[in-house]
Enzyme design. Structure first.
Site, PDB file in Angstrom:
ATOM      1  N   ARG A 167      -6.446  -8.150  -8.188  1.00 56.19           N
ATOM      2  CA  ARG A 167      -7.530  -9.005  -8.664  1.00 56.19           C
ATOM      3  C   ARG A 167      -8.086  -8.407  -9.951  1.00 56.19           C
ATOM      4  NH1 ARG A 167      -7.293 -13.643  -6.851  1.00 56.19           N
ATOM      5  NH2 ARG A 167      -9.463 -13.995  -7.442  1.00 56.19           N
ATOM      6  N   ILE A 168      -8.418  -9.276 -10.883  1.00 53.99           N
ATOM      7  CA  ILE A 168      -9.082  -8.802 -12.099  1.00 53.99           C
ATOM      8  C   ILE A 168     -10.539  -8.526 -11.764  1.00 53.99           C
ATOM      9  CG2 ILE A 168      -9.872  -9.496 -14.402  1.00 53.99           C
ATOM     10  CD1 ILE A 168      -7.206 -10.935 -14.740  1.00 53.99           C
ATOM     11  N   LEU A 169     -11.004  -7.342 -12.138  1.00 56.19           N
ATOM     12  CA  LEU A 169     -12.368  -6.949 -11.799  1.00 56.19           C
ATOM     13  C   LEU A 169     -13.330  -7.310 -12.929  1.00 56.19           C
ATOM     14  CD1 LEU A 169     -11.255  -3.557 -10.297  1.00 56.19           C
ATOM     15  CD2 LEU A 169     -12.346  -5.424  -9.011  1.00 56.19           C
TER      16      LEU A 169
ATOM     17  N   GLY B 129       0.794  -1.232   0.000  1.00 55.18           N
ATOM     18  CA  GLY B 129       0.000   0.000   0.000  1.00 55.18           C
ATOM     19  C   GLY B 129       0.822   1.275   0.000  1.00 55.18           C
TER      20      GLY B 129
ATOM     21  N   ASN C 266       1.550   3.218  -2.486  1.00 49.73           N
ATOM     22  CA  ASN C 266       0.898   4.264  -3.290  1.00 49.73           C
ATOM     23  C   ASN C 266      -0.243   4.912  -2.514  1.00 49.73           C
ATOM     24  OD1 ASN C 266       1.888   4.656  -6.165  1.00 49.73           O
ATOM     25  ND2 ASN C 266       1.945   2.426  -5.952  1.00 49.73           N
TER      26      ASN C 266
ATOM     27  N   ASN D 299      -6.543   3.539 -11.765  1.00 53.02           N
ATOM     28  CA  ASN D 299      -5.538   2.524 -11.439  1.00 53.02           C
ATOM     29  C   ASN D 299      -4.154   3.074 -11.751  1.00 53.02           C
ATOM     30  OD1 ASN D 299      -4.535  -0.173 -10.876  1.00 53.02           O
ATOM     31  ND2 ASN D 299      -4.262  -0.422 -13.087  1.00 53.02           N
TER      32      ASN D 299
ATOM     33  N   GLU E 122       5.880   6.500  -9.237  1.00 52.97           N
ATOM     34  CA  GLU E 122       4.454   6.248  -8.967  1.00 52.97           C
ATOM     35  C   GLU E 122       3.961   7.152  -7.843  1.00 52.97           C
ATOM     36  OE1 GLU E 122       3.270   2.098  -8.555  1.00 52.97           O
ATOM     37  OE2 GLU E 122       5.017   1.478  -9.685  1.00 52.97           O
TER      38      GLU E 122
ATOM     39  N   ASP F 137      -5.506  -3.050 -17.997  1.00 49.66           N
ATOM     40  CA  ASP F 137      -4.492  -2.010 -18.182  1.00 49.66           C
ATOM     41  C   ASP F 137      -4.704  -1.205 -19.463  1.00 49.66           C
ATOM     42  OD1 ASP F 137      -3.279  -2.769 -15.778  1.00 49.66           O
ATOM     43  OD2 ASP F 137      -2.138  -4.332 -16.792  1.00 49.66           O
TER      44      ASP F 137
ATOM     45  N   SER G 224       1.994   4.631 -15.240  1.00 48.12           N
ATOM     46  CA  SER G 224       0.838   5.320 -15.820  1.00 48.12           C
ATOM     47  C   SER G 224      -0.344   5.255 -14.854  1.00 48.12           C
ATOM     48  CB  SER G 224       0.388   4.638 -17.124  1.00 48.12           C
ATOM     49  OG  SER G 224       1.475   4.434 -18.005  1.00 48.12           O
TER      50      SER G 224
ATOM     51  N   HIS H  66      -0.399   1.665 -13.087  1.00 47.54           N
ATOM     52  CA  HIS H  66       0.252   0.503 -13.680  1.00 47.54           C
ATOM     53  C   HIS H  66       1.736   0.817 -13.830  1.00 47.54           C
ATOM     54  CE1 HIS H  66       0.785  -3.097 -16.009  1.00 47.54           C
ATOM     55  NE2 HIS H  66       1.454  -2.394 -16.901  1.00 47.54           N
TER      56      HIS H  66
ATOM     57  N   THR I  75     -11.100   0.732 -17.714  1.00 46.71           N
ATOM     58  CA  THR I  75     -12.146   0.247 -18.605  1.00 46.71           C
ATOM     59  C   THR I  75     -12.042  -1.277 -18.635  1.00 46.71           C
ATOM     60  OG1 THR I  75     -10.651   0.522 -20.460  1.00 46.71           O
ATOM     61  CG2 THR I  75     -12.185   2.335 -20.036  1.00 46.71           C
TER      62      THR I  75
HETATM   63  C1  GRF Z   1       2.833  -0.821  -7.741  1.00 49.66           C
HETATM   64  O1  GRF Z   1       4.021  -1.029  -8.467  1.00 49.66           O
HETATM   65  C2  GRF Z   1       1.685  -0.639  -8.677  1.00 49.66           C
HETATM   66  O2  GRF Z   1       2.006   0.043  -9.842  1.00 49.66           O
HETATM   67  C3  GRF Z   1       1.330  -2.069  -9.002  1.00 49.66           C
HETATM   68  O3  GRF Z   1       1.506  -2.759  -7.794  1.00 49.66           O
HETATM   69  C4  GRF Z   1       2.445  -2.079  -6.981  1.00 49.66           C
HETATM   70  C5  GRF Z   1       1.756  -1.760  -5.695  1.00 49.66           C
HETATM   71  O4  GRF Z   1       2.625  -1.213  -4.739  1.00 49.66           O
HETATM   72  N1  GRF Z   1       0.023  -2.148  -9.589  1.00 49.66           N
HETATM   73  P1  GRF Z   1       2.045  -0.622  -3.392  1.00 49.66           P
HETATM   74  O5  GRF Z   1       1.150  -1.690  -2.769  1.00 49.66           O
HETATM   75  O6  GRF Z   1       1.297   0.633  -3.715  1.00 49.66           O
HETATM   76  O7  GRF Z   1       3.248  -0.364  -2.531  1.00 49.66           O
END
Ligand code: GRF
Length: 209
Positions: free
Chosen positions: A91-93, A12, A14, A107, A174, A145, A136, A109, A141
């Site tokens: 998880r794929i939604l 977590g 981000n 999201n 990110e 990705d 990104s 990526h 959608t």
């Molecule tokens: C990040 O690299 C994000 O881009 C990807 O999964 C990772 C998650 O990292 N989808 P965190 O849980 O936010 O530390």
């Protein structure tokens, strides 16, 4: 005040970057809750430490994706979300979930989309020999990705990089673009036109680090 619900699967970081930026810049926003698909997700601890309601909905307790997503939708709607932030949610939604939150589901990526959708992006970037890699933020959608790109950050691929050093450089990027994209959304500055996102008033949608 607008409210955000965040979905995570792991550390977590981000989510943490978004919350800390919001605190520092005193955004008028409510973090209504964080939901993980398993209770061991580390990011739930950070949420609790900040007084943000934290929940686990165990995907393994659901026989189908549809049933898991229905439980997620119910919880997110109970919490009330103007924006749903996927932050390392692995998880794929289902299309039904995506349609339910269309236009308010974003999201991050770890690649410069449309390059390297899917998993193992850092390994694949190294294998492909690209000179630039990055991350990104995009509206979600139904394609994995895919979806209109809100902003991107690029970082150089350096001699001697392995997947871990490259991942660390991308992760730092990110943490810069995700809070920025969320703030643009909250400020009502994003317009989706076809598969493009315009920021009004215009501001660069690419950061080079
Ligand atoms: C990040 O690299 C994000 O881009 C990807 O999964 C990772 C998650 O990292 N989808 P965190 O849980 O936010 O530390």
């Amino acid at each position: 005040m607008p409210s955000i619900v965040t979905l995570i699967s792991g550390r977590g970081s981000n989510f943490e970057a978004i919350v800390k930026t919001a605190q520092k810049e005193q955004w008028p926003v409510t973090f209504a809750g964080v939901i993980a698909n398993h209770s061991a997700a580390k990011g739930l601890d950070f949420a609790r430490s900040q007084g943000i309601p934290a929940f686990a909905i165990e995907h393994k307790e659901h026989a189908t994706r549809e049933s898991f997503d229905a439980a997620l939708i119910k919880k997110i709607d109970e919490l009330g979300a103007d924006l749903v932030v996927l932050a390392g949610f692995m998880r794929i939604l289902t299309p039904g979930f995506i349609r339910h939150f269309e236009g308010r589901l974003i999201n991050i990526h770890p690649a410069l989309l449309p390059a390297f959708p899917g998993l193992h992006t850092h390994e694949r970037a190294l294998e492909a020999g690209v000179a630039e890699h990055g991350a990104s933020v995009h509206f979600v959608t139904e394609g994995v990705d895919e979806g209109p790109i809100i902003c991107q950050a690029s970082v150089p691929v350096l001699p001697g990089d392995d997947a871990d050093t490259l991942a660390a450089r991308v992760l730092a990027a990110e943490h810069q673009i995700y809070p920025r994209a969320v703030k643009w959304f909250l400020d009502g500055r994003l317009r989706i036109e076809g598969n493009q996102v315009q920021v009004q008033p215009p501001e660069s949608q690419l950061i080079k680090l």
